[in-house]
Design a protein around this motif. Sequence first.
Motif, mmCIF file in Angstrom:
data_model
loop_
_atom_site.group_PDB
_atom_site.id
_atom_site.type_symbol
_atom_site.label_atom_id
_atom_site.label_comp_id
_atom_site.label_asym_id
_atom_site.label_seq_id
_atom_site.Cartn_x
_atom_site.Cartn_y
_atom_site.Cartn_z
ATOM 1 N N VAL A 111 11.679 6.261 2.618
ATOM 2 C CA VAL A 111 11.955 4.901 2.124
ATOM 3 C C VAL A 111 12.838 5.000 0.878
ATOM 4 C CG1 VAL A 111 10.934 2.736 1.297
ATOM 5 C CG2 VAL A 111 9.705 4.129 2.976
ATOM 6 N N SER A 112 13.846 4.138 0.788
ATOM 7 C CA SER A 112 14.700 4.182 -0.404
ATOM 8 C C SER A 112 15.418 2.863 -0.632
ATOM 9 C CB SER A 112 15.747 5.302 -0.282
ATOM 10 O OG SER A 112 16.785 4.914 0.597
ATOM 11 N N HIS A 113 15.876 2.699 -1.877
ATOM 12 C CA HIS A 113 16.807 1.622 -2.208
ATOM 13 C C HIS A 113 18.184 1.984 -1.662
ATOM 14 C CE1 HIS A 113 14.144 -0.513 -4.926
ATOM 15 N NE2 HIS A 113 13.896 0.591 -5.608
ATOM 16 N N ILE A 114 19.112 1.029 -1.717
ATOM 17 C CA ILE A 114 20.497 1.267 -1.286
ATOM 18 C C ILE A 114 21.410 1.119 -2.491
ATOM 19 C CG2 ILE A 114 22.357 0.482 0.233
ATOM 20 C CD1 ILE A 114 20.149 -0.600 2.112
ATOM 21 N N VAL A 115 22.299 2.065 -2.660
ATOM 22 C CA VAL A 115 23.189 2.059 -3.818
ATOM 23 C C VAL A 115 24.245 0.955 -3.695
ATOM 24 C CG1 VAL A 115 24.974 3.629 -2.908
ATOM 25 C CG2 VAL A 115 24.468 3.618 -5.364
ATOM 26 N N THR A 116 24.713 0.462 -4.810
ATOM 27 C CA THR A 116 25.887 -0.417 -4.856
ATOM 28 C C THR A 116 26.876 0.205 -5.833
ATOM 29 O OG1 THR A 116 24.937 -1.757 -6.642
ATOM 30 C CG2 THR A 116 24.590 -2.539 -4.379
ATOM 31 N N PHE A 117 28.145 -0.078 -5.641
ATOM 32 C CA PHE A 117 29.179 0.461 -6.521
ATOM 33 C C PHE A 117 29.858 -0.669 -7.271
ATOM 34 C CE2 PHE A 117 29.046 3.623 -2.995
ATOM 35 C CZ PHE A 117 28.528 4.675 -3.729
ATOM 36 N N SER A 189 38.899 0.274 -9.446
ATOM 37 C CA SER A 189 38.268 1.576 -9.197
ATOM 38 C C SER A 189 36.759 1.475 -9.408
ATOM 39 C CB SER A 189 38.841 2.633 -10.155
ATOM 40 O OG SER A 189 40.228 2.742 -10.014
ATOM 41 N N VAL A 190 36.027 2.322 -8.702
ATOM 42 C CA VAL A 190 34.570 2.346 -8.874
ATOM 43 C C VAL A 190 34.242 2.847 -10.272
ATOM 44 C CG1 VAL A 190 32.438 3.459 -8.134
ATOM 45 C CG2 VAL A 190 34.058 2.621 -6.440
ATOM 46 N N ARG A 191 33.405 2.108 -10.965
ATOM 47 C CA ARG A 191 33.088 2.446 -12.362
ATOM 48 C C ARG A 191 31.676 2.979 -12.531
ATOM 49 N NH1 ARG A 191 31.061 0.321 -17.179
ATOM 50 N NH2 ARG A 191 32.337 0.808 -19.004
ATOM 51 N N GLN A 192 30.711 2.325 -11.843
ATOM 52 C CA GLN A 192 29.331 2.761 -11.987
ATOM 53 C C GLN A 192 28.545 2.412 -10.732
ATOM 54 O OE1 GLN A 192 30.251 0.042 -14.327
ATOM 55 N NE2 GLN A 192 29.585 -1.432 -12.787
ATOM 56 N N THR A 193 27.375 3.010 -10.622
ATOM 57 C CA THR A 193 26.502 2.701 -9.490
ATOM 58 C C THR A 193 25.423 1.722 -9.931
ATOM 59 O OG1 THR A 193 25.017 4.533 -9.970
ATOM 60 C CG2 THR A 193 26.844 4.967 -8.449
ATOM 61 N N GLY A 194 24.890 1.021 -8.950
ATOM 62 C CA GLY A 194 23.773 0.116 -9.195
ATOM 63 C C GLY A 194 22.825 0.199 -8.015
ATOM 64 N N ASP A 227 26.516 3.445 0.407
ATOM 65 C CA ASP A 227 26.176 2.024 0.265
ATOM 66 C C ASP A 227 25.920 1.392 1.633
ATOM 67 O OD1 ASP A 227 28.621 1.477 1.401
ATOM 68 O OD2 ASP A 227 29.519 0.581 -0.376
ATOM 69 N N GLY A 228 25.609 0.091 1.632
ATOM 70 C CA GLY A 228 25.207 -0.610 2.851
ATOM 71 C C GLY A 228 26.217 -0.579 3.976
ATOM 72 N N HIS A 229 27.518 -0.460 3.641
ATOM 73 C CA HIS A 229 28.553 -0.453 4.677
ATOM 74 C C HIS A 229 28.507 0.825 5.518
ATOM 75 C CE1 HIS A 229 30.238 -3.259 1.622
ATOM 76 N NE2 HIS A 229 30.499 -3.947 2.711
ATOM 77 N N PHE A 230 27.891 1.888 4.970
ATOM 78 C CA PHE A 230 27.901 3.174 5.659
ATOM 79 C C PHE A 230 26.553 3.542 6.278
ATOM 80 C CE2 PHE A 230 31.483 3.380 2.789
ATOM 81 C CZ PHE A 230 32.467 3.969 3.571
ATOM 82 N N VAL A 231 25.455 2.967 5.765
ATOM 83 C CA VAL A 231 24.139 3.397 6.277
ATOM 84 C C VAL A 231 23.899 2.900 7.701
ATOM 85 C CG1 VAL A 231 23.059 3.641 4.019
ATOM 86 C CG2 VAL A 231 22.929 1.440 5.190
#
Length: 699
Positions: A111-117, A189-194, A227-231
């Motif tokens: 079980v896990s959260h999903i990253v956002t960029f 550009s991607v700056r940080q993850t959330g 992120d969600g687009h790839f999982v």
Amino acid sequence: IPPDIMERLILELHIMKTMGFPGYFLIVQDFIQAARDMGVIVGPGRGSAAGSAVAYSLGITNIDPVKYDFLFERFLNPDRISLPDIDVDFDDDGRQRVLEWVTQKYGADKVSHIVTFGSMAAKMAIKDVARVLKLDLSEANRLAKMVPETPKITLKKAYKENPDLEKERESSNPLVAKTLHLAEILEGSVRQTGVHACGILISRDPLTDHIPIMPTEGESLMTTQYDGHFVEPIGLIKMDFLGLRTLSIIKTCLDNIKKSRHETLNIDAISLEDKETFELFSRGETTGLFQFESPGMKKHLRALKPNRFEDLVAMNALYRPGPMEYIPDFIKRKHGEAPIEYDHPMMEPYLKDTYGITVYQEQVMLQSRALGNFTRGMSDTLRKAMKTQFIEGCNKNEEFVKGCKEMGKEVNPLVDKIWGDWEAFASYAFNKSHSVCYAYIAYQTGFLKAHYPAEFMAANLSCNLSQIEKVTVFMDECKRMGLSVLAPDVNESDDDFTVNHKGDIRFGMAGIKGVGEAAVHSIIRERNANGGYKDLFDFFERLDYKTVNKKTLENLIIAGGLDSFGLDRAQYFYMPDGHTTFLENLVNYGQKKQQDSLMMQATLFGGMDEYDVKKPTIPLCEPWTDVEKARKEKELIGIYLTSHPLDSYKLEIKAICTPLESLSSDLSSYKDRDVTIAGIIVAMREGKTKKGNDFGILT
């Protein structure tokens, strides 16, 4: 089971099995049932998942899809394989409890959260580059402020909107020019993850067999590095666990009802034909009601006078940009002031509930089957095409005409008119299943406000304690409803707002700044264990001084927590001997009393003689003025509670001032007119417009 429902269930089960999703539905049913067993409030459903009769039968959703003409293919299209998407609402606190249950049940490695960029926006790009180039901070802030506050603004757009910023690209300061040049390159550009606000992955295998994961700051649950687009493309299905504040308000209200009235109310079993609830909506008294609070909605409700649940569903869908223009006609048709017309008699069964006006996507889908002989899958493809304003499905007109011929209907301009109306409808098409589910939650809040007003408003105040603007709105609403909101009191208050035996709302002690949770709990725990505090000295004798300190007591006094003992708040801070305050004397007394009591218990003859600890003399002094009391109160609890600094100006305000709520939202109508309002200035900000004119903003 009626044959038509059995047929639908068999069809849905067949589609689910064919697509390989039975396990998905069983997992969702599993954690929803666990949530209910734990006392977590679960939403009735949201979005297209409410269209599944199987989901309703499993208890995943709470709204009968057959009764309200929800369509399963709106959820899973039999002609096109797509992943199911069941979003589940929980009360805010309950969401975390359900997540913990899921982690324990299925395993922390599955079980896990999903990253956002997060990416660099225009202003952030300027500031980040400036920091690296060591451009002076004041210069960096000056450049960033020149970027217009337009949503999704880019530097290219900013140069067009603000020529002064474009001039800076050729600045004589090479660092400024270089900063803007590099900011343009780095922008986006991607700056940080959330962490995704609600998306959760539950996997059959350890997640590390499929994707990389990483720790989540402050949590034991891990986070994906995709992120969600790839999982989803790699075979993992995400589930959305959403926290909905309104469900927390409902849960808190039900707890309040149980405490104050000793009633256990099943909110999911209330009648949807309650007269008092519809009367409340018809009066537009919807402050605190889910999605029906805005001034515009209140105005339309007063004109509509809804008397059935379907009216609320339609208003929930219509009150948004686009369909809003149909509201006046909807109201007129309901009251017989305009004719209810249908382009074709076969359209009546699908448009009857909305008085002949197309409001929902499902209505178009059903009509396309009845008139154009569309299959279930074709009708959903039409719905998706409508969502993108017919860009993907504009050739469906030919299929519609062909279907009308096959159904034996005369092909004439009527068919083109219907199709043209649907094309216009595409710009505001709304999901009926979503609208029904949210109107249902709104109705539940309306029912609670109509029948349990004090408990409901106390719940709203408790759940919005961190948003002082909302607290002020709810306080005004309590006043309008004739409900008293009393200051905190150590003999009556709990952590949050509660309702006492007289039906008054009592301010929660946890809402006072500087009064810690541990101190509040110890005061309440002692009161519950050994009865209410008889008087001032009894209170100080029974305090747990390990958790309740002098600062806590000072804040409690200023907020009114000790008012019931009969002293003015000023007396506690008065220094009778010029050295120590009466409050300090009380604390010393209480501590000495407890110490002597312990010593007495420890002696061989404990219990025979009691040490005589002298009570401090209550001093007399000048009381605080109402204005001073109100000011100090506002500092600690964020609002004026027992009095207001403008109370002494009531006559003047009534005679010469315009109430703010009566002002038009069209500010241009006040040009060259004087408007007198009353208030207290609490903040001011000065600035300059793009043209260099001075302006000021007052709060």
